[in-house]
Design a protein around this motif. Structure first.
Motif, PDB file in Angstrom:
ATOM      1  N   UNK A  41       2.592 -49.319  37.574  1.00 43.09           N
ATOM      2  CA  UNK A  41       1.380 -49.961  38.410  1.00 43.09           C
ATOM      3  C   UNK A  41      -0.020 -49.212  38.172  1.00 43.09           C
ATOM      4  N   UNK A  42       0.063 -48.165  38.875  1.00 40.45           N
ATOM      5  CA  UNK A  42      -0.485 -47.225  39.143  1.00 40.45           C
ATOM      6  C   UNK A  42      -1.430 -46.324  38.088  1.00 40.45           C
ATOM      7  N   UNK A  43      -0.840 -46.350  37.237  1.00 37.00           N
ATOM      8  CA  UNK A  43      -1.282 -45.875  35.536  1.00 37.00           C
ATOM      9  C   UNK A  43      -0.170 -44.354  34.961  1.00 37.00           C
ATOM     10  N   UNK A  44       1.356 -44.285  35.756  1.00 33.07           N
ATOM     11  CA  UNK A  44       1.476 -42.769  35.394  1.00 33.07           C
ATOM     12  C   UNK A  44       2.671 -43.366  34.306  1.00 33.07           C
ATOM     13  N   UNK A  71       3.398 -32.992  43.357  1.00 31.38           N
ATOM     14  CA  UNK A  71       3.259 -32.208  42.443  1.00 31.38           C
ATOM     15  C   UNK A  71       2.915 -32.778  40.840  1.00 31.38           C
ATOM     16  N   UNK A  72       4.007 -33.867  41.101  1.00 24.92           N
ATOM     17  CA  UNK A  72       3.453 -34.727  39.887  1.00 24.92           C
ATOM     18  C   UNK A  72       2.329 -35.179  40.270  1.00 24.92           C
ATOM     19  N   UNK A  73       2.281 -35.699  41.694  1.00 20.23           N
ATOM     20  CA  UNK A  73       0.893 -36.553  41.907  1.00 20.23           C
ATOM     21  C   UNK A  73      -0.414 -36.091  41.488  1.00 20.23           C
ATOM     22  N   UNK A  74      -0.058 -34.658  41.750  1.00 18.29           N
ATOM     23  CA  UNK A  74      -1.360 -33.775  41.190  1.00 18.29           C
ATOM     24  C   UNK A  74      -1.936 -33.859  40.289  1.00 18.29           C
ATOM     25  N   UNK A  78      -5.156 -35.091  38.556  1.00 16.04           N
ATOM     26  CA  UNK A  78      -5.887 -33.922  36.872  1.00 16.04           C
ATOM     27  C   UNK A  78      -6.583 -34.436  36.499  1.00 16.04           C
ATOM     28  N   UNK A  79      -5.230 -34.819  35.618  1.00 15.66           N
ATOM     29  CA  UNK A  79      -4.954 -36.073  34.258  1.00 15.66           C
ATOM     30  C   UNK A  79      -5.577 -36.763  34.471  1.00 15.66           C
ATOM     31  N   UNK A  80      -6.215 -37.725  35.300  1.00 19.43           N
ATOM     32  CA  UNK A  80      -7.004 -39.291  35.112  1.00 19.43           C
ATOM     33  C   UNK A  80      -8.574 -38.406  35.358  1.00 19.43           C
ATOM     34  N   UNK A  81      -8.683 -37.083  36.396  1.00 16.89           N
ATOM     35  CA  UNK A  81     -10.164 -36.571  36.191  1.00 16.89           C
ATOM     36  C   UNK A  81     -10.450 -36.314  35.110  1.00 16.89           C
ATOM     37  N   UNK A  82      -9.853 -35.972  34.548  1.00 14.32           N
ATOM     38  CA  UNK A  82     -10.262 -35.227  33.210  1.00 14.32           C
ATOM     39  C   UNK A  82     -10.423 -36.276  32.126  1.00 14.32           C
ATOM     40  N   UNK A  83      -9.470 -37.269  31.960  1.00 20.62           N
ATOM     41  CA  UNK A  83     -10.040 -38.404  31.303  1.00 20.62           C
ATOM     42  C   UNK A  83     -11.224 -38.993  31.752  1.00 20.62           C
TER      43      UNK A  83
END
Length: 304
Positions: A41-44, A71-74, A78-83
């Motif tokens: 629900x948070x996007x993962x 590490x999975x959180x980070x 990072x993926x969201x920031x890039x998107x």
């Protein structure tokens, strides 16, 4: 049930098979399913929840206590920031294309008869009336208070010591908002956005050359100009004068287009509350900020 089968197929939740073929899930599996649903629900993605599910399976009270979970959180952040950065670049690019297209677009009626569109413009002070503009020099700024895009209000009579640059313009285009009919055929109407960008790009140099303040001013409403400041990242405030108070106080030239009265393009240098110099007409809006900068530097070299 379908979700449970999917989690089982992905190897995240492993039930026990009973002799009768039924599946039995232990209490940890229940917590794992709850955690998967919370994280998705948070996007993962379901696959990205694996470290958290395995952390619970190892006996931890929370699925994010393990280093692999952190590490999975980070990675997800990072993926969201890039998107988000990529989407922001795409959005800015589309906005630039839209603004350029809106500036070029002219309704078909105006295209068929540019002369008629231009003829609908009524000037209240003809561009050739240089004597009226020259009389602005030496005038004291009127006791007018105008709202600024930074949330303040600016009293033109008490600007403070030093020079203030006021560049006055008709209007700036806004993405998704049509310009007045026949806008591109009106002499001197186009170029307001380019002019604003010029004053933005030379802002630091203008300050170094002696401009204590820089303001843009038009008859557009404050919220309209606030959008412009944010979109173009202007380092100075814009002043809104929808009531034409500056016209009343100083007699600035105006014209009518599309049922709206607007200021003609000019720039005033105000020194200690008095108009020191006026640039009029402004023939090249995109290069005008450099023209003002050269004038300020020339005046400073003469010891003004």
């Amino acid at each position: 049930m379908r979700a449970l089968r999917y989690y089982e197929k992905a190897g995240l939740v492993m039930p026990t098979r009973l002799p009768n073929g039924y599946r039995e899930y232990d209490p940890v599996a229940v917590r794992q399913v709850e955690r998967i649903r919370e994280l998705t629900s948070l996007g993962l993605s379901v696959a990205q929840t694996r470290p958290f599910v395995e952390c619970l399976a190892e006996g931890h009270d929370s699925g994010d206590e393990c280093p692999s979970s952190l590490a999975a959180y980070r990675r997800a952040i990072a993926d969201l920031d890039e998107r988000m950065a990529r989407l922001a670049r795409c959005r800015d690019g589309l906005a630039r294309h839209l603004e350029a297209a809106a500036g070029r677009a002219v309704p078909s009626a105006a295209t068929r008869s540019r002369q008629g569109a231009a003829g609908s413009v009524r000037r209240r002070s003809p561009s050739g009336d240089g004597s009226r503009i020259s009389r602005l020099v030496g005038s004291r700024m009127p006791a007018v208070r105008l709202p600024a895009t930074d949330g303040s209000s600016v009293d033109l009579r008490t600007l403070g010591p030093g020079r203030t640059v006021f560049y006055v313009y008709p209007l700036t285009g806004r993405p998704g908002v049509d310009l007045p009919e026949g806008w591109e055929s009106i002499p001197g109407a186009q170029g307001c956005t380019a002019e604003a960008c010029g004053f933005r790009d030379h802002h630091d140099e203008l300050r170094e050359a002696g401009a204590a303040r820089v303001f843009g001013l038009s008859t557009q409403a404050e919220d309209y100009q606030r959008e412009l400041v944010g979109r173009l990242r202007l380092p100075f405030a814009m002043l809104a004068d929808p009531g034409l108070d500056m016209c009343v106080g100083l007699g600035l030239p105006t014209f009518d287009a599309g049922g709206t009265t607007m200021y003609e393009r000019l720039t005033m240098i105000v020194y200690d509350g008095v108009v020191e110099h006026v640039f009029y007409p402004v023939s090249s809006p995109d290069r005008h900020a450099r023209q003002v900068l050269d004038w300020l530097r020339d005046g400073r070299s003469r010891g003004r």
